[in-house]
Motif scaffolding. Structure first.
Motif, PDB file in Angstrom:
ATOM      1  N   TYR A 163      46.370  13.809 105.954  1.00 42.98           N
ATOM      2  CA  TYR A 163      46.199  15.194 105.526  1.00 42.98           C
ATOM      3  C   TYR A 163      45.198  15.986 106.359  1.00 42.98           C
ATOM      4  N   TYR A 164      44.331  15.310 107.092  1.00 40.45           N
ATOM      5  CA  TYR A 164      43.427  16.014 108.000  1.00 40.45           C
ATOM      6  C   TYR A 164      44.049  16.110 109.389  1.00 40.45           C
ATOM      7  N   ASP A 165      44.579  14.976 109.860  1.00 43.01           N
ATOM      8  CA  ASP A 165      45.062  14.914 111.244  1.00 43.01           C
ATOM      9  C   ASP A 165      46.572  15.068 111.344  1.00 43.01           C
ATOM     10  N   ASP A 166      47.247  15.201 110.195  1.00 41.52           N
ATOM     11  CA  ASP A 166      48.691  15.446 110.152  1.00 41.52           C
ATOM     12  C   ASP A 166      49.476  14.371 110.899  1.00 41.52           C
ATOM     13  N   ARG A 167      49.032  13.131 110.798  1.00 44.65           N
ATOM     14  CA  ARG A 167      49.733  12.024 111.436  1.00 44.65           C
ATOM     15  C   ARG A 167      50.906  11.570 110.571  1.00 44.65           C
ATOM     16  N   SER A 168      51.964  11.101 111.222  1.00 46.93           N
ATOM     17  CA  SER A 168      53.095  10.546 110.493  1.00 46.93           C
ATOM     18  C   SER A 168      52.716   9.170 109.957  1.00 46.93           C
ATOM     19  N   LEU A 169      53.522   8.664 109.022  1.00 46.80           N
ATOM     20  CA  LEU A 169      53.248   7.340 108.465  1.00 46.80           C
ATOM     21  C   LEU A 169      53.319   6.267 109.550  1.00 46.80           C
ATOM     22  N   ALA A 170      54.280   6.407 110.454  1.00 43.94           N
ATOM     23  CA  ALA A 170      54.412   5.428 111.535  1.00 43.94           C
ATOM     24  C   ALA A 170      53.204   5.470 112.464  1.00 43.94           C
ATOM     25  N   GLU A 171      52.709   6.662 112.757  1.00 43.54           N
ATOM     26  CA  GLU A 171      51.529   6.787 113.615  1.00 43.54           C
ATOM     27  C   GLU A 171      50.311   6.155 112.955  1.00 43.54           C
ATOM     28  N   ILE A 172      50.144   6.412 111.656  1.00 40.98           N
ATOM     29  CA  ILE A 172      49.002   5.836 110.940  1.00 40.98           C
ATOM     30  C   ILE A 172      49.093   4.316 110.942  1.00 40.98           C
ATOM     31  N   ALA A 173      50.293   3.801 110.719  1.00 36.27           N
ATOM     32  CA  ALA A 173      50.482   2.349 110.717  1.00 36.27           C
ATOM     33  C   ALA A 173      50.093   1.746 112.063  1.00 36.27           C
ATOM     34  N   ALA A 174      50.489   2.405 113.156  1.00 36.78           N
ATOM     35  CA  ALA A 174      50.154   1.900 114.483  1.00 36.78           C
ATOM     36  C   ALA A 174      48.657   1.981 114.746  1.00 36.78           C
ATOM     37  N   LEU A 175      48.037   3.084 114.356  1.00 36.38           N
ATOM     38  CA  LEU A 175      46.601   3.248 114.574  1.00 36.38           C
ATOM     39  C   LEU A 175      45.788   2.233 113.778  1.00 36.38           C
ATOM     40  N   CYS A 176      46.214   1.973 112.551  1.00 30.30           N
ATOM     41  CA  CYS A 176      45.464   1.070 111.671  1.00 30.30           C
ATOM     42  C   CYS A 176      45.926  -0.379 111.778  1.00 30.30           C
ATOM     43  N   ARG A 177      46.999  -0.593 112.549  1.00 28.76           N
ATOM     44  CA  ARG A 177      47.545  -1.935 112.745  1.00 28.76           C
ATOM     45  C   ARG A 177      47.954  -2.574 111.422  1.00 28.76           C
ATOM     46  N   VAL A 178      48.644  -1.798 110.625  1.00 28.82           N
ATOM     47  CA  VAL A 178      49.215  -2.290 109.372  1.00 28.82           C
ATOM     48  C   VAL A 178      50.659  -1.819 109.317  1.00 28.82           C
ATOM     49  N   SER A 179      51.400  -2.279 108.328  1.00 28.67           N
ATOM     50  CA  SER A 179      52.791  -1.865 108.196  1.00 28.67           C
ATOM     51  C   SER A 179      52.881  -0.475 107.576  1.00 28.67           C
ATOM     52  N   VAL A 180      54.032   0.165 107.774  1.00 30.11           N
ATOM     53  CA  VAL A 180      54.261   1.468 107.146  1.00 30.11           C
ATOM     54  C   VAL A 180      54.204   1.329 105.633  1.00 30.11           C
ATOM     55  N   GLY A 181      54.705   0.213 105.119  1.00 31.34           N
ATOM     56  CA  GLY A 181      54.645  -0.018 103.679  1.00 31.34           C
ATOM     57  C   GLY A 181      53.223  -0.057 103.157  1.00 31.34           C
ATOM     58  N   THR A 182      52.322  -0.670 103.927  1.00 24.76           N
ATOM     59  CA  THR A 182      50.914  -0.716 103.531  1.00 24.76           C
ATOM     60  C   THR A 182      50.305   0.680 103.547  1.00 24.76           C
ATOM     61  N   VAL A 183      50.658   1.470 104.559  1.00 25.13           N
ATOM     62  CA  VAL A 183      50.180   2.854 104.620  1.00 25.13           C
ATOM     63  C   VAL A 183      50.647   3.622 103.390  1.00 25.13           C
TER      64      VAL A 183
END
Length: 209
Positions: A163-183
């Motif tokens: 909500y601050y950086d407007d990242r997609s779920l897939a982008e967040i998953a890659a940045l945090c090294r977790v699955s999209v489901g975890t995000v």
């Protein structure tokens, strides 16, 4: 896995960035300096959205580039350089949050409505410019900041990136090294927690999807 680099006027074209990275890996400090100039604003902006303090954000950005210089040999060209930096920046912010218990400060929370970015704050209060509406907006903004501060670490991080950086779920998953489901799980828990608290205070939830 890397997220896609986001093009901007500040970001060097991919070919030029690749040339600068190769030169920097050979010890060319001037080339690395040009990479810093190209990405410094984006890295600092991301750090601020995660840390909420401009001084901490500047420090995290500086640490990011120091770490990048020290580990440049680990960079792989199939991953955009900006995405690689973003991952380092997220990790640097995590370290600062652990050390100093720094929390995400009040900011503009983004969501989508009718194809444009609208913050939950804007949607929750009267849009008229009167002093009463502005006072209500400030009160809600302060309360949102307080609620973000008490979110568990991963929930706070995912919420800020979304909500601050407007990242997609897939982008967040890659940045945090977790699955999209975890995000999705952490984002759902964060929004539900904030939503319930706002409903208890104001009688309705903020329309965060």
């Amino acid at each position: 896995m890397c997220v896609n680099d986001r093009p901007s006027p500040e970001t060097a074209p991919a070919a030029e960035a690749g040339r600068l990275v190769r030169a920097a890996r050979s010890g060319d400090r001037e080339a690395f300096g040009r990479l810093v100039e190209s990405h410094q604003r984006a890295v600092t902006r991301l750090a601020y959205r995660l840390l909420g303090d401009p001084d901490d954000a500047d420090g995290a950005a500086q640490d990011t580039f120091i770490k990048a210089w020290a580990t440049l040999g680990e960079f792989r060209h199939e991953c955009p350089f900006g995405a690689w930096l973003a991952r380092i920046a997220v990790n640097q912010c995590r370290d600062r949050l652990k050390r100093k218990k720094v929390v995400v400060a009040e900011g503009r929370l983004r969501t989508r409505m009718d194809g444009r970015g609208v913050s939950p704050l804007e949607m929750a209060v009267d849009s008229s410019p009167g002093p009463e509406a502005r006072a209500i907006g400030r009160e809600i903004g302060r309360k949102i900041a307080e609620l973000i501060r008490v979110l568990p670490g991963m929930q706070r991080e995912v919420f800020a990136l979304r909500y601050y950086d407007d990242r997609s779920l897939a982008e967040i998953a890659a940045l945090c090294r977790v699955s999209v489901g975890t995000v999705k799980t952490h984002l759902f828990r964060a929004t539900q927690r904030i939503g319930r608290s706002m409903e208890a205070l104001y009688g309705h939830r903020l329309p965060i999807p």
